[in-house]
Write an enzyme that holds these catalytic residues in place. Sequence first.
Site, PDB file in Angstrom:
ATOM      1  CG  ASN A   7      -1.853   1.120   1.314  1.00 49.54           C
ATOM      2  OD1 ASN A   7      -1.785   2.046   0.497  1.00 49.54           O
ATOM      3  ND2 ASN A   7      -2.737   1.097   2.293  1.00 49.54           N
ATOM      4  CE  LYS A  14      -0.073   2.944   6.435  1.00 51.43           C
ATOM      5  NZ  LYS A  14      -1.449   3.418   6.375  1.00 51.43           N
ATOM      6  NE  ARG A  63      -6.067   2.069  -0.315  1.00 47.58           N
ATOM      7  CZ  ARG A  63      -6.340   2.558   0.871  1.00 47.58           C
ATOM      8  NH1 ARG A  63      -5.514   2.372   1.869  1.00 47.58           N
ATOM      9  NH2 ARG A  63      -7.432   3.225   1.070  1.00 47.58           N
ATOM     10  CG  HIS A 152     -11.968   5.611   2.457  1.00 50.35           C
ATOM     11  ND1 HIS A 152     -12.469   6.709   3.113  1.00 50.35           N
ATOM     12  CD2 HIS A 152     -10.629   5.622   2.664  1.00 50.35           C
ATOM     13  CE1 HIS A 152     -11.478   7.364   3.692  1.00 50.35           C
ATOM     14  NE2 HIS A 152     -10.346   6.725   3.433  1.00 50.35           N
ATOM     15  CG  LEU A 181     -15.690   8.504  10.729  1.00 51.18           C
ATOM     16  CD1 LEU A 181     -16.449   8.881  11.996  1.00 51.18           C
ATOM     17  CD2 LEU A 181     -16.081   9.422   9.581  1.00 51.18           C
ATOM     18  NE  ARG A 213      -7.727  14.097   1.927  1.00 55.91           N
ATOM     19  CZ  ARG A 213      -7.864  12.780   1.801  1.00 55.91           C
ATOM     20  NH1 ARG A 213      -8.794  12.282   1.026  1.00 55.91           N
ATOM     21  NH2 ARG A 213      -7.070  11.966   2.447  1.00 55.91           N
ATOM     22  N   GLY A 303      -9.273   5.237  12.090  1.00 55.20           N
ATOM     23  CA  GLY A 303      -8.639   5.617  13.359  1.00 55.20           C
ATOM     24  C   GLY A 303      -9.584   6.301  14.328  1.00 55.20           C
ATOM     25  CD  GLU A 355      -8.200   0.367   3.901  1.00 52.41           C
ATOM     26  OE1 GLU A 355      -7.393   0.565   4.838  1.00 52.41           O
ATOM     27  OE2 GLU A 355      -8.600   1.271   3.163  1.00 52.41           O
TER      28      GLU A 355
HETATM   29  P1  ADP Z   1      -5.337   7.160   7.895  1.00 50.41           P
HETATM   30  O1  ADP Z   1      -6.599   7.648   7.282  1.00 50.41           O
HETATM   31  O2  ADP Z   1      -4.139   7.985   7.537  1.00 50.41           O
HETATM   32  O3  ADP Z   1      -5.122   5.654   7.802  1.00 50.41           O
HETATM   33  P2  ADP Z   1      -6.131   6.679  10.633  1.00 50.41           P
HETATM   34  O4  ADP Z   1      -7.235   5.781  10.194  1.00 50.41           O
HETATM   35  O5  ADP Z   1      -5.043   6.108  11.453  1.00 50.41           O
HETATM   36  O6  ADP Z   1      -5.502   7.478   9.452  1.00 50.41           O
HETATM   37  O7  ADP Z   1      -6.817   7.857  11.467  1.00 50.41           O
HETATM   38  C1  ADP Z   1      -6.090   8.917  11.994  1.00 50.41           C
HETATM   39  C2  ADP Z   1      -7.011   9.679  12.921  1.00 50.41           C
HETATM   40  O8  ADP Z   1      -7.459   8.763  13.923  1.00 50.41           O
HETATM   41  C3  ADP Z   1      -6.355  10.843  13.647  1.00 50.41           C
HETATM   42  O9  ADP Z   1      -7.233  11.953  13.656  1.00 50.41           O
HETATM   43  C4  ADP Z   1      -6.184  10.313  15.045  1.00 50.41           C
HETATM   44  O10 ADP Z   1      -6.247  11.327  16.008  1.00 50.41           O
HETATM   45  C5  ADP Z   1      -7.369   9.415  15.171  1.00 50.41           C
HETATM   46  N1  ADP Z   1      -7.150   8.456  16.244  1.00 50.41           N
HETATM   47  C6  ADP Z   1      -6.321   7.413  16.264  1.00 50.41           C
HETATM   48  N2  ADP Z   1      -6.363   6.809  17.480  1.00 50.41           N
HETATM   49  C7  ADP Z   1      -7.248   7.502  18.208  1.00 50.41           C
HETATM   50  C8  ADP Z   1      -7.743   7.396  19.527  1.00 50.41           C
HETATM   51  N3  ADP Z   1      -7.310   6.445  20.326  1.00 50.41           N
HETATM   52  N4  ADP Z   1      -8.667   8.299  19.939  1.00 50.41           N
HETATM   53  C9  ADP Z   1      -9.090   9.263  19.118  1.00 50.41           C
HETATM   54  N5  ADP Z   1      -8.657   9.419  17.863  1.00 50.41           N
HETATM   55  C10 ADP Z   1      -7.756   8.555  17.411  1.00 50.41           C
END
Ligand code: ADP
Length: 369
Positions: A7, A14, A63, A152, A181, A213, A303, A355
């Site tokens: 990825n 990754k 990906r 996504h 999200l 964004r 995340g 994914e």
């Molecule tokens: P990406 O889209 O780059 O893969 P992620 O899915 O890891 O990113 O999401 C990143 C977001 O998730 C950031 O805003 C981060 O603050 C939030 N996040 C990750 N862990 C936590 C947590 N334990 N509590 C709240 N928000 C989190």
Amino acid sequence: MKILVLNAGSSSLKFDLFDSEGERRLLRGSIDRVADMQTAFAAAYARIAPALAGETVGAVGHRFVTGGPLFTEPLLLTPGIAAQLEGISGMAPLHMPRNLAAYEAAAAKLPGVSQVAVFDTAFHSSMPPVASLYAIPQRFGQDYGIRKYGFHGISHRYVSSKYAELRGVPLAGLRLIACHLGNGCSAVAIRNGRSIDTSMGFTPLEGLIMGTRCGDIDAGALLHLIIRGAHDPVELEKVLNSQSGLLGLSGLSNDMRDLHKAAAEGHAGARLAIDSFCYRVRKYIGSYLAALNGADALLFTGGIGENDAAVRAQICEGLSALGIVLHPAANQTRKPEAFPIGSGPVDVWVIPTDEELLIARDTLACIAG
Ligand code: ADP
């Protein structure tokens, strides 16, 4: 033989290694701050080599962020296909050149090994024209491919099929709303396992408020800035992609954890960013409840979706009239696997995305013909 999944993001590579069935993850890792993909791939390969345990990489799954109008199924990469993908790389200029560079780096290091592209847009190719077309003259679609593609898709497909599996029911017959999200954010309406609408558009800029964004914005506002000469379009592209969203609204950070901390300390921008983020997700959930005529389940992933109980609670607060009720205690759960957080008329679940697992499965299916 083992299956390698790559990825290649805008700045990282990754990698995940799976067993020959594409079901068991043997290793995962990431090379950050990638300057040169050949070097990054060599470094990744050095890390996976011990886990190969004498076996070979039988196939590589990639990906790919977009198949544009050309590709909607996983497909075997060849130099000819790569050239076609290069032709549409302007549709995702931060990612497509990276995806292609990862293919070339793997081809150089593992000559003769089958490589498969799995597209983030593919899941949304089932959207009907009423959802996928913008209300502009149709020649823009025909001449420039301007329409909603959505992104996504691999994540949305994973969490929706995982939900059906966990509930022991067929995907056909389910109406689902999934919210991914993370740094990037999107929502999707799924009927019978097929995407019927999604929040991201021609590019991953449309829809929900994201880390950096802006999501939805009046095209007229951008034209105003460009035509009045207030902003160079190239500069504006950077502002909308890299300086907007949670970062732009808060003036502080694109990271939800930073924003919670700052909001608790009274930072008004952080509070505004969180509130706006949640409000936008609520609006999309509401619109997809209308598009689907209700829903069987609302799914959170990414995340923020997987970890942020406060945001989930704020998104779902006061939606009981629409059948969405969270259990406060269940919502506080933290665990790496899927768990239910609400069971009003609409089931609500947190489902950690995977994914790479889907890419490994698709890769195997593709090389099996
Ligand atoms: P990406 O889209 O780059 O893969 P992620 O899915 O890891 O990113 O999401 C990143 C977001 O998730 C950031 O805003 C981060 O603050 C939030 N996040 C990750 N862990 C936590 C947590 N334990 N509590 C709240 N928000 C989190």
